[in-house]
Write a protein that holds these residues in place. Structure first.
Motif, PDB file in Angstrom:
ATOM      1  N   PHE A 109       0.680   3.584  56.698  1.00 31.76           N
ATOM      2  CA  PHE A 109       0.591   5.196  56.912  1.00 31.76           C
ATOM      3  C   PHE A 109       1.173   5.817  58.736  1.00 31.76           C
ATOM      4  O   PHE A 109       2.005   6.447  58.485  1.00 31.76           O
ATOM      5  N   LEU A 110       0.384   4.563  59.456  1.00 38.64           N
ATOM      6  CA  LEU A 110       1.296   4.931  60.525  1.00 38.64           C
ATOM      7  C   LEU A 110       2.607   4.845  61.385  1.00 38.64           C
ATOM      8  O   LEU A 110       3.040   4.839  62.254  1.00 38.64           O
TER       9      LEU A 110
ATOM     10  N   PHE B   9       4.548   7.771  62.883  1.00 33.85           N
ATOM     11  CA  PHE B   9       3.902   7.622  64.527  1.00 33.85           C
ATOM     12  C   PHE B   9       5.052   6.705  64.887  1.00 33.85           C
ATOM     13  O   PHE B   9       5.781   6.976  66.167  1.00 33.85           O
TER      14      PHE B   9
ATOM     15  N   ASN C 149       0.415  24.551  66.758  1.00 35.58           N
ATOM     16  CA  ASN C 149       0.904  23.569  65.453  1.00 35.58           C
ATOM     17  C   ASN C 149       1.207  25.155  65.504  1.00 35.58           C
ATOM     18  O   ASN C 149       2.762  24.783  63.628  1.00 35.58           O
TER      19      ASN C 149
ATOM     20  N   MET D 203       3.156  16.813  69.955  1.00 37.53           N
ATOM     21  CA  MET D 203       2.359  15.805  68.802  1.00 37.53           C
ATOM     22  C   MET D 203       1.694  15.129  69.885  1.00 37.53           C
ATOM     23  O   MET D 203       0.377  15.210  69.508  1.00 37.53           O
TER      24      MET D 203
ATOM     25  N   LEU E 298      -3.109  14.714  68.993  1.00 38.76           N
ATOM     26  CA  LEU E 298      -3.289  13.081  69.251  1.00 38.76           C
ATOM     27  C   LEU E 298      -3.732  13.052  69.998  1.00 38.76           C
ATOM     28  O   LEU E 298      -5.319  12.280  70.109  1.00 38.76           O
TER      29      LEU E 298
ATOM     30  N   THR F 272      -7.295  14.375  68.931  1.00 41.60           N
ATOM     31  CA  THR F 272      -7.854  13.806  68.349  1.00 41.60           C
ATOM     32  C   THR F 272      -9.235  13.193  68.263  1.00 41.60           C
ATOM     33  O   THR F 272      -9.977  12.152  67.503  1.00 41.60           O
TER      34      THR F 272
ATOM     35  N   PHE G  88     -15.080  15.932  63.109  1.00 35.79           N
ATOM     36  CA  PHE G  88     -15.771  15.325  61.758  1.00 35.79           C
ATOM     37  C   PHE G  88     -16.614  16.025  61.328  1.00 35.79           C
ATOM     38  O   PHE G  88     -17.100  16.406  60.322  1.00 35.79           O
TER      39      PHE G  88
ATOM     40  N   LEU H  35     -10.412   8.131  61.420  1.00 39.64           N
ATOM     41  CA  LEU H  35      -9.297   8.742  62.615  1.00 39.64           C
ATOM     42  C   LEU H  35      -7.875   8.615  62.250  1.00 39.64           C
ATOM     43  O   LEU H  35      -6.943   9.283  62.251  1.00 39.64           O
ATOM     44  N   VAL H  36      -7.347   7.029  61.512  1.00 43.29           N
ATOM     45  CA  VAL H  36      -6.431   6.867  61.179  1.00 43.29           C
ATOM     46  C   VAL H  36      -5.732   7.903  60.077  1.00 43.29           C
ATOM     47  O   VAL H  36      -4.466   8.549  60.572  1.00 43.29           O
ATOM     48  N   PHE H  37      -5.915   8.800  59.543  1.00 46.55           N
ATOM     49  CA  PHE H  37      -5.747   8.556  58.442  1.00 46.55           C
ATOM     50  C   PHE H  37      -5.770  10.325  58.518  1.00 46.55           C
ATOM     51  O   PHE H  37      -4.677  10.950  58.133  1.00 46.55           O
ATOM     52  N   PHE H  38      -6.525  10.903  59.698  1.00 45.35           N
ATOM     53  CA  PHE H  38      -6.862  12.090  59.997  1.00 45.35           C
ATOM     54  C   PHE H  38      -5.623  12.733  60.877  1.00 45.35           C
ATOM     55  O   PHE H  38      -5.451  13.901  61.382  1.00 45.35           O
ATOM     56  N   LEU H  39      -5.203  11.556  61.515  1.00 41.78           N
ATOM     57  CA  LEU H  39      -4.325  11.703  62.803  1.00 41.78           C
ATOM     58  C   LEU H  39      -3.320  12.840  62.626  1.00 41.78           C
ATOM     59  O   LEU H  39      -3.024  13.536  63.410  1.00 41.78           O
ATOM     60  N   PRO H  40      -2.686  13.075  61.943  1.00 40.29           N
ATOM     61  CA  PRO H  40      -1.589  13.633  61.972  1.00 40.29           C
ATOM     62  C   PRO H  40      -1.704  15.116  61.564  1.00 40.29           C
ATOM     63  O   PRO H  40      -1.261  15.909  61.646  1.00 40.29           O
ATOM     64  N   THR H  41      -2.971  15.049  60.992  1.00 36.26           N
ATOM     65  CA  THR H  41      -3.516  16.622  60.734  1.00 36.26           C
ATOM     66  C   THR H  41      -3.970  17.679  62.311  1.00 36.26           C
ATOM     67  O   THR H  41      -3.456  18.805  61.811  1.00 36.26           O
ATOM     68  N   PHE H  42      -3.258  17.621  63.219  1.00 37.45           N
ATOM     69  CA  PHE H  42      -3.268  18.628  64.436  1.00 37.45           C
ATOM     70  C   PHE H  42      -2.148  18.179  64.990  1.00 37.45           C
ATOM     71  O   PHE H  42      -2.049  18.209  66.011  1.00 37.45           O
ATOM     72  N   THR H  43      -1.208  17.611  64.563  1.00 35.44           N
ATOM     73  CA  THR H  43      -0.112  17.818  65.224  1.00 35.44           C
ATOM     74  C   THR H  43       0.831  18.587  64.406  1.00 35.44           C
ATOM     75  O   THR H  43       0.943  19.053  63.176  1.00 35.44           O
ATOM     76  N   PRO H  44       1.974  19.471  65.098  1.00 37.47           N
ATOM     77  CA  PRO H  44       2.811  20.423  64.306  1.00 37.47           C
ATOM     78  C   PRO H  44       3.685  20.339  63.156  1.00 37.47           C
ATOM     79  O   PRO H  44       4.040  18.602  63.298  1.00 37.47           O
TER      80      PRO H  44
ATOM     81  N   VAL I   3       6.576  16.703  62.247  1.00 32.95           N
ATOM     82  CA  VAL I   3       5.990  15.857  61.389  1.00 32.95           C
ATOM     83  C   VAL I   3       7.761  16.037  60.659  1.00 32.95           C
ATOM     84  O   VAL I   3       7.866  14.290  60.099  1.00 32.95           O
TER      85      VAL I   3
ATOM     86  N   TRP J 106       0.725  13.918  53.642  1.00 33.11           N
ATOM     87  CA  TRP J 106       0.915  12.500  54.491  1.00 33.11           C
ATOM     88  C   TRP J 106       0.448  13.428  56.404  1.00 33.11           C
ATOM     89  O   TRP J 106      -0.215  12.993  56.070  1.00 33.11           O
TER      90      TRP J 106
ATOM     91  N   PHE K 173      -3.469  15.801  53.770  1.00 31.62           N
ATOM     92  CA  PHE K 173      -4.702  15.287  52.855  1.00 31.62           C
ATOM     93  C   PHE K 173      -6.013  14.456  53.797  1.00 31.62           C
ATOM     94  O   PHE K 173      -6.243  14.252  53.273  1.00 31.62           O
TER      95      PHE K 173
ATOM     96  N   TYR L 201      -7.319  15.824  55.732  1.00 28.53           N
ATOM     97  CA  TYR L 201      -8.807  16.965  56.285  1.00 28.53           C
ATOM     98  C   TYR L 201      -9.544  17.134  54.826  1.00 28.53           C
ATOM     99  O   TYR L 201     -11.085  16.328  55.382  1.00 28.53           O
TER     100      TYR L 201
END
Lengths: 274, 294
Positions: free
Chosen positions: A20-21, A24, A204, A247, A251, A254, A262, B108-117, B121, B166, B169, B171
């Protein structure tokens, strides 16, 4: 077997997380390589030489410093306005009695349904008539009034015990003083959440800057990135450097504030930020 | 004392509400009305403007060669993305909540992209998905020749779905995860003692108990995905052809590329109508599956 099963699940999700990462990783890895290595066959996971200078060159190739500053000014100003307007409005709806409070609140709720795409054309015309296209105020003011913050602050203020307000009333304090000295200090967590969601949402945002700005002078970061796309073929390494810059704040916020975020999402307060 | 206080309240309320009301009226309600009015005109940047009644809508539904395709693309995208988003978010939330260690870390890992433009992405994914990019190479390494999903008109919409999933989700995953954690352990223990297996506990206890969160997530995700724009702009500009042109992109294209602002406004109102209809439908259907009495 029963005892190992949870650890198998843990291992599997660790692998999933690494996959998934990957985007990045790929972004940063490409931001740090020479242009001709971007489409090397076979692809190189890491650059042969780390080109830290790419970030400087991306900065010069397009004015990324200016974009960063613009994003900061726009998102920061909108956040400041939203905090003030929402605190006042939330207090009025939660604590003051006036004719038409219920219907007016329904109007506020209703405005949450209006998609930005529907109002963007008249907003563009308005801004063009008053000469606010391609200005900071044109980017800031029309985006600073969402009823979401008022809704959130109202929810919070409703939970403040009546006794606190009554005690202050007996002392003869006016509402603005009660709001400033009693309610707002109590509401710091809610204000923080609202600030966080508003700031990242605006950082964003893309559609309004795309419409309201022409040229790089007032472009925010997401808009600046797409300006990159047009430039004589795509300089992918600089583009990835730019994407990394765009980003980084989201990041960092977050990662630093994930527990707060959360919790905020768990109570349903995040949807204004999307 | 109470009544005197309330009379003073009205003045204070007017003062406190004034900035927000003024802003909402000027920058939301007024533009909303103006956009409806514009949709009955042939407003362009150049030339005379006149009132043309329903002509824009008639043209949209009967003469425009791409409009039905755009509407179909938007609905297909929303349906697919909505289902995949909710299923994936729920599956990951359940998976993570079952972990013996690292729940916050993986959230946290799967949420990381949510707050990026989204634009940033999308550009990263564009690099990966481009012909000659790392994903094509990866498939080739597995001995698979697959058509490129950015340049193939039949597949390009899938690239938009992929990028949206990617980045967003996470959120809903958090929303559902929080609801799962809030289920009292005693409910699940009691069911287990009564002989309910993990599968039955999921469908009969967990799912009904988190249904308010599922509903909330579904409604909001539907509203945002009907408006999809950023990813389309950055990834495909609506192409190849018009294969990824959503309603959101069509409004931008008609309004700010070819400057037919009146016509674009009529598309905007179709989008608004679709959003309201779908939301109303969901509110109506919720009685069948959402349980608020925990």
């Amino acid at each position: 077997m029963r005892r190992f099963w949870p650890w198998v699940r843990l291992g599997a999700i660790a692998v999933t997380a690494c996959v998934f990462l990957f985007p990045f990783f790929w972004m940063v890895s490409n931001a740090l390589r020479r242009d001709r290595e971007v489409f090397a066959v076979p692809p190189r996971l890491l650059p042969t030489e780390f080109q830290w200078g790419n970030f400087v060159q991306a900065w010069e190739y397009l004015p990324f410093g200016q974009f960063f500053l613009n994003s900061f000014i726009v998102a920061g100003s909108i956040t400041a306005i939203v905090l003030v307007v929402s605190s006042l409005g939330g207090y009025a709806f939660a604590r003051l009695h006036f004719a038409g409070r219920g219907p007016l609140f329904l109007v506020y709720l209703g405005t949450l349904m209006v998609p930005q795409a529907v109002i963007v054309i008249p907003l563009f015309l308005m801004m063009s008539w008053i000469g606010w296209l391609d200005t900071y105020q044109g980017l800031i003011v029309p985006m600073a009034f969402s009823s979401f913050g008022t809704f959130l602050m109202r929810q919070f203020f409703l939970s403040v015990p009546q006794e606190l307000e009554d005690a202050a009333m007996i002392d003869g304090a006016a509402h603005w003083r009660i709001l400033l000295t009693i309610f707002l200090p109590l509401a710091l967590p809610a204000l923080g959440l609202l600030a966080l969601f508003t700031f990242t949402g605006q950082w964003n945002a893309f559609l309004w800057p795309l419409v309201a700005v022409n040229g790089p002078e007032h472009a925010t970061l997401p808009l600046g990135l797409t300006l990159f796309q047009g430039q004589q073929g795509t300089q992918w390494n600089y583009m990835m450097a730019g994407a990394t810059i765009s980003m980084a704040p989201g990041l960092a916020l977050t990662i630093l504030l994930h527990r707060t975020i959360f919790k905020g999402i768990a109570v349903g307060s995040g949807f204004g930020g999307r | 004392m109470a009544s005197r206080r309330r009379r003073g309240d009205a003045t204070t309320a007017a003062l406190f509400l004034a900035p927000g009301l003024l802003g909402l009226t000027l920058f939301l309600l007024l533009p909303l009305a103006a956009s409806l009015a514009l949709s009955f005109t042939n407003w362009q940047v150049m030339g005379e403007t006149s009132f043309i009644g329903l002509a824009n809508y008639r043209r949209l539904f009967t003469a425009d060669p791409v409009f039905w395709g755009v509407l179909a693309t938007t609905l297909a995208y929303t349906a697919e993305y909505l289902v995949l988003n909710i299923v994936l978010a729920l599956a990951m939330a359940v998976w993570i909540s079952s972990l013996p260690w690292g729940r916050t870390l993986f959230r946290l890992v799967f949420f990381l992209p949510t707050f990026t433009p989204l634009v940033g992405v999308a550009l990263v994914w564009l690099l990966m998905l481009s012909p000659g990019g790392v994903i094509e190479w990866g498939f080739a390494g597995l001995g698979l020749t697959v058509p490129n999903i950015i340049t193939d008109p039949r597949l390009a919409l899938q690239a938009i779905v992929l990028v949206s999933l990617w980045s967003h989700f996470g959120y809903n995953m958090l929303l559902f995860g929080a609801a799962l954690e809030a289920i009292p352990a005693t409910y699940l223990d009691a069911a287990a003692i009564d002989g309910a297996g993990a599968w039955a506990r999921f469908w009969k206890i967990k799912l009904p108990l988190i249904s308010p969160s599922l509903f909330f997530g579904t409604v909001l995700t539907a509203i945002t995905s009907l408006q999809t724009f950023d990813q389309v702009y950055a990834l495909t500009r609506g192409g190849p052809g018009s294969s990824t042109t959503t309603l959101g992109y069509a409004i931008y294209n008609q309004g700010f590329v070819v400057y037919r602002l009146g016509y674009a406004s009529s598309i905007a109102w179709v989008l608004f109508a679709v959003i309201m209809a779908l939301t109303a439908l969901q509110l109506h259907l919720q009685r069948r599956w959402v349980h608020y009495d925990a």
